[in-house]
Design a protein around this motif. Structure first.
Motif, short mmCIF file in Angstrom:
data_model
loop_
_atom_site.label_atom_id
_atom_site.label_comp_id
_atom_site.label_asym_id
_atom_site.label_seq_id
_atom_site.Cartn_x
_atom_site.Cartn_y
_atom_site.Cartn_z
N UNK A 1 0.85 -1.20 0.00
CA UNK A 1 0.00 0.00 0.00
C UNK A 1 0.88 1.24 0.00
N UNK A 2 0.61 2.16 -0.90
CA UNK A 2 1.38 3.40 -1.00
C UNK A 2 0.87 4.40 0.04
N UNK A 3 1.76 4.88 0.89
CA UNK A 3 1.39 5.86 1.90
C UNK A 3 1.68 7.26 1.36
N UNK A 4 0.67 8.11 1.33
CA UNK A 4 0.85 9.48 0.86
C UNK A 4 1.54 10.31 1.93
N UNK A 5 2.45 11.17 1.51
CA UNK A 5 3.15 12.07 2.41
C UNK A 5 2.67 13.49 2.16
N UNK A 6 2.42 14.26 3.22
CA UNK A 6 1.92 15.61 3.09
C UNK A 6 2.85 16.52 2.32
N UNK A 7 2.32 17.63 1.83
CA UNK A 7 3.07 18.55 0.97
C UNK A 7 4.31 19.11 1.64
N UNK A 8 4.22 19.40 2.94
CA UNK A 8 5.40 19.91 3.66
C UNK A 8 6.30 18.77 4.11
N UNK A 9 5.70 17.71 4.62
CA UNK A 9 6.49 16.61 5.18
C UNK A 9 7.33 15.93 4.12
N UNK B 1 0.20 18.34 11.62
CA UNK B 1 -0.95 17.61 11.08
C UNK B 1 -0.49 16.51 10.12
N UNK B 2 0.46 16.85 9.25
CA UNK B 2 0.93 15.87 8.26
C UNK B 2 1.73 14.75 8.93
N UNK B 3 2.53 15.09 9.93
CA UNK B 3 3.32 14.09 10.64
C UNK B 3 2.41 13.13 11.40
N UNK B 4 1.40 13.67 12.06
CA UNK B 4 0.47 12.83 12.81
C UNK B 4 -0.27 11.89 11.86
N UNK B 5 -0.71 12.42 10.71
CA UNK B 5 -1.43 11.59 9.76
C UNK B 5 -0.53 10.50 9.18
N UNK B 6 0.74 10.84 8.95
CA UNK B 6 1.68 9.85 8.41
C UNK B 6 1.87 8.71 9.40
N UNK B 7 1.98 9.02 10.68
CA UNK B 7 2.12 7.98 11.69
C UNK B 7 0.87 7.09 11.71
N UNK B 8 -0.30 7.70 11.67
CA UNK B 8 -1.54 6.93 11.65
C UNK B 8 -1.59 6.02 10.43
N UNK B 9 -1.26 6.56 9.27
CA UNK B 9 -1.32 5.78 8.03
C UNK B 9 -0.39 4.58 8.07
N UNK B 10 0.84 4.78 8.51
CA UNK B 10 1.83 3.70 8.48
C UNK B 10 1.56 2.66 9.57
N UNK B 11 1.29 3.10 10.79
CA UNK B 11 1.09 2.15 11.88
C UNK B 11 -0.19 1.34 11.68
N UNK B 12 -1.21 1.94 11.08
CA UNK B 12 -2.44 1.19 10.86
C UNK B 12 -2.23 0.02 9.91
N UNK B 13 -1.27 0.17 8.99
CA UNK B 13 -1.00 -0.87 7.99
C UNK B 13 0.10 -1.82 8.43
N UNK B 14 1.12 -1.29 9.12
CA UNK B 14 2.31 -2.09 9.44
C UNK B 14 2.46 -2.41 10.92
N UNK B 15 1.66 -1.78 11.78
CA UNK B 15 1.72 -2.08 13.21
C UNK B 15 2.79 -1.30 13.94
#
Length: 642
Positions: free
Chosen positions: A1-9, A31-45
């Protein structure tokens, strides 16, 4: 699964990139860092809620400080995911905790930004103080040293030892107290109540809002102005707070509490604190799981939830078509309650791991007989010893790797007095993704050399129940029961109790040519290996030793009289372990045999799934088969030569 990274991050590879942004961009970065953590941990633990709670603090630290020259030490480290992402590891973050991937904790060999390797609690202040003293000695007066410690980890005695020392040093040390009322489970104790009183003092909170920047400006005008300001500050604080400030009494400059989710205020505060010399403490109030509503609501559940649907919050679980064996920790928890119902002298003790160890089962059923003593393993052991002097049978439940922190208390306060404390060591052996800071590798070796000690290890859930039952029957002295992380092998595990004679093992399979001796759960890998070996006309015997100390000498005499080829298998370190005990018996009794020891080698084993690590260390079923076939081949070759 491709994880999107925010425009600034996506443009932040290192903190230097972050520092090129305007302050007005920091909230979006968070906001972007928090979302990135949520996206990755939800998929990879991985660990989850802790890192979400310190997103703003992490961004502010790397924005205000000149890392890696300025050094940041995280306590425990499961809150350092944001730190890793901002320090060159964003594109590898999906490998977090996987075999060959990033460590789940800060690790010096992984990045220059990881100033100190961590995994256990309460070490950060000591380490950061050592770094600060070294920098002062080398003349690096502009270098900042920051320890980030949670209010849970602050309950550990080592943290107070470090605060006591730091207060008499003039080193450039900043302690950031991340106050969220949580470690893995809710925090307990008087310190929690004290911090709550500070955070709810409205008069004091109003006063402190202007204090940091004023003192930073005054400090630039020379020591006399600074000294005057310090006296004024102490006077006002003493008036506004009911009691003298604990940290001020240890010669720390106390600032706060401040909102840990106001990234701009945090960055400004940290910038000001750089200009105030000496030991300082910044009290930051955060919410564990911040930004993910379910994690904020149930912080214990979302500490490390596994894989989940980030939209619905549904935690993904494997669906089985038949009953599965329980976790060893749950067998412990339910069995302890069952035993306590019939034995009123039993009490349960855990150092801040009630859910991780399943002591919470007894805490719910018998709240007056089960104690969470905070992150304080030394206290847990000596508290248990005190209970034992009064006829109580304490079941002191500690992770194997955390028991290392209370070794002196085991010897001095329990073993020397031969007190009946039952140590239930959870997570014994290789634990998997948490890696080397959490592997329970050493307990057999370091407990086996202690007089008066009994050491047992169950091969399955029924044996765990029976060892717990045995340990409370009479005054057994110090009694260790070690068991692994994860599930057992018996779906139908709740059997009637029976005593297992201390120091007695059992023969599971009779055989020829080779004898395999195992201790604990890893014996199930031996059973698998034997089934496969039998298909190749190799028929080894299998003995479940059960007790490492005292070891079953009658059984070992039987083994050495019949077999000249012996394999020992243990989920523990080889030096000083179970295999060493067998070889000592062989030497003491003048036997001669070829003994192959399988277990954790004399090296650091990195993180990965348990089965992967057993395979790497060559004591999974395949490794046992290979060792047995090699011995059998040697025997066959010798016969052919003869």
């Amino acid at each position: 699964m491709q994880i999107e990274t925010g425009a600034l991050l996506k443009n932040i590879l290192y903190p230097s990139d972050l520092r090129n942004l305007a302050e007005s961009d920091l909230e979006e970065v968070c906001k972007e860092l928090r979302q990135f953590i949520i996206d990755v941990v939800s998929v990879h633990g991985g660990h989850f809620a802790a890192s979400l709670g310190v997103v703003e603090l992490t961004v502010a630290l790397h924005y205000a400080l000149n890392t890696p020259y300025d050094q940041i030490v995280f306590d425990v480290g499961h809150q350092a995911y944001g730190h890793k992402i901002l320090t060159g590891r964003r594109d590898q973050f999906h490998t977090n905790r996987l075999l060959g991937g990033l460590s789940g904790f800060p690790k010096r060999s992984e990045s220059e930004y990881d100033a100190f390797g961590v995994g256990h609690s309460s070490t950060s202040i000591s380490a950061a103080l050592g770094m600060a003293v070294a920098s002062a000695y080398k003349g690096e007066t502009d270098r900042q040293h920051v320890a980030i410690i949670g209010d849970g980890a602050l309950t550990g005695g080592m943290a107070f030892e470090a605060l006591n020392h730091a207060g008499i040093e003039k080193s450039n040390l900043l302690v950031i107290l991340n106050d969220n009322c949580m470690s893995i489970d809710p925090n307990v104790g008087a310190l929690k109540e004290y911090l709550t009183s500070i955070t709810t003092s409205k008069s004091y909170n109003k006063f402190r809002d202007e204090l940091v920047s004023v003192l930073a400006k005054i400090s630039k005008n020379g020591p006399n102005a600074y000294g005057w300001a310090k006296k004024l500050e102490q006077s006002i604080k003493g008036t506004l707070l009911k009691n003298a400030n604990l940290f001020e009494s240890l010669n720390f400059r106390y600032f706060g509490p401040v909102d840990g989710h106001d990234v701009n205020k945090l960055a400004k505060t940290l910038e000001d604190l750089k200009h105030i010399n000496g030991p300082k403490l910044l009290h930051v109030v955060t919410v564990k799981g911040k930004g993910y509503a379910l994690a904020e609501k149930d912080q214990t559940k979302w500490h490390a939830p596994g894989l989940f649907d980030k939209i619905t919050g549904e935690i993904k679980k494997t669906v089985y078509d038949k009953p599965q064996p329980p976790k060893y920790q749950d067998v412990f928890g339910h069995t302890l309650v069952e035993l306590a119902e019939s034995n009123p002298q039993i009490m349960g003790i855990t150092p801040a791991m009630p859910s991780g160890s399943s002591m919470n089962i007894m805490m719910k059923a018998m709240p007056d007989r089960a104690f969470d003593v905070g992150i304080a393993e030394q206290h847990a052991v000596t508290f248990s010893a005190g209970l034992a002097t009064q006829g109580i049978v304490p079941f002191c439940n500690i992770y194997s790797s955390f028991m290392q922190r209370a070794y002196d208390q085991v010897i001095h306060d329990v073993a020397l007095q031969n007190l009946n404390v039952v140590f239930c060591l959870d997570r014994a052996g290789l634990v998997g993704a948490d890696g080397p800071t959490h592997h329970g590798a050493y307990d057999i070796a370091f407990m086996r050399c202690i007089p008066n000690m009994t050491i047992a290890a169950p091969m399955n859930e029924e044996e765990l129940r029976n060892m717990m039952y045995t340990a409370q029957l009479e005054n057994m002295g110090p009694f260790v029961i070690r068991y692994p992380r994860g599930n057992g092998v018996m779906p139908d595990w709740k059997r009637q109790f029976k005593a297992l004679p201390v120091g007695k093992g059992r023969k599971l399979v009779d055989g020829e040519e080779v004898a395999i001796l195992s201790i604990g759960h890893i014996g199930n890998e031996v059973s698998k290996a034997i089934v496969n070996l039998n298909t190749e006309a190799i028929y080894p015997a299998h003995y479940d030793i059960r007790y490492v100390k005292p070891i079953d000498e009658d059984l070992l005499h039987e083994v050495f009289k019949k077999f000249s080829k012996i394999i020992t298998v243990e989920d523990g370190v080889l030096p000083g372990g179970f295999g060493s005990a067998v070889i000592e018996f062989m030497a003491n009794n003048n036997y001669s045999a070829q003994v192959v020891r399988l277990g954790i080698p004399d090296e650091i084993v990195e993180h990965g799934e348990q089965a992967e690590l057993w395979s790497i260390c060559n004591y999974d079923a395949q490794g046992i088969q290979d060792a047995c076939k090699k011995l059998a081949t040697i025997q066959t070759t010798h016969n052919q030569v003869g």
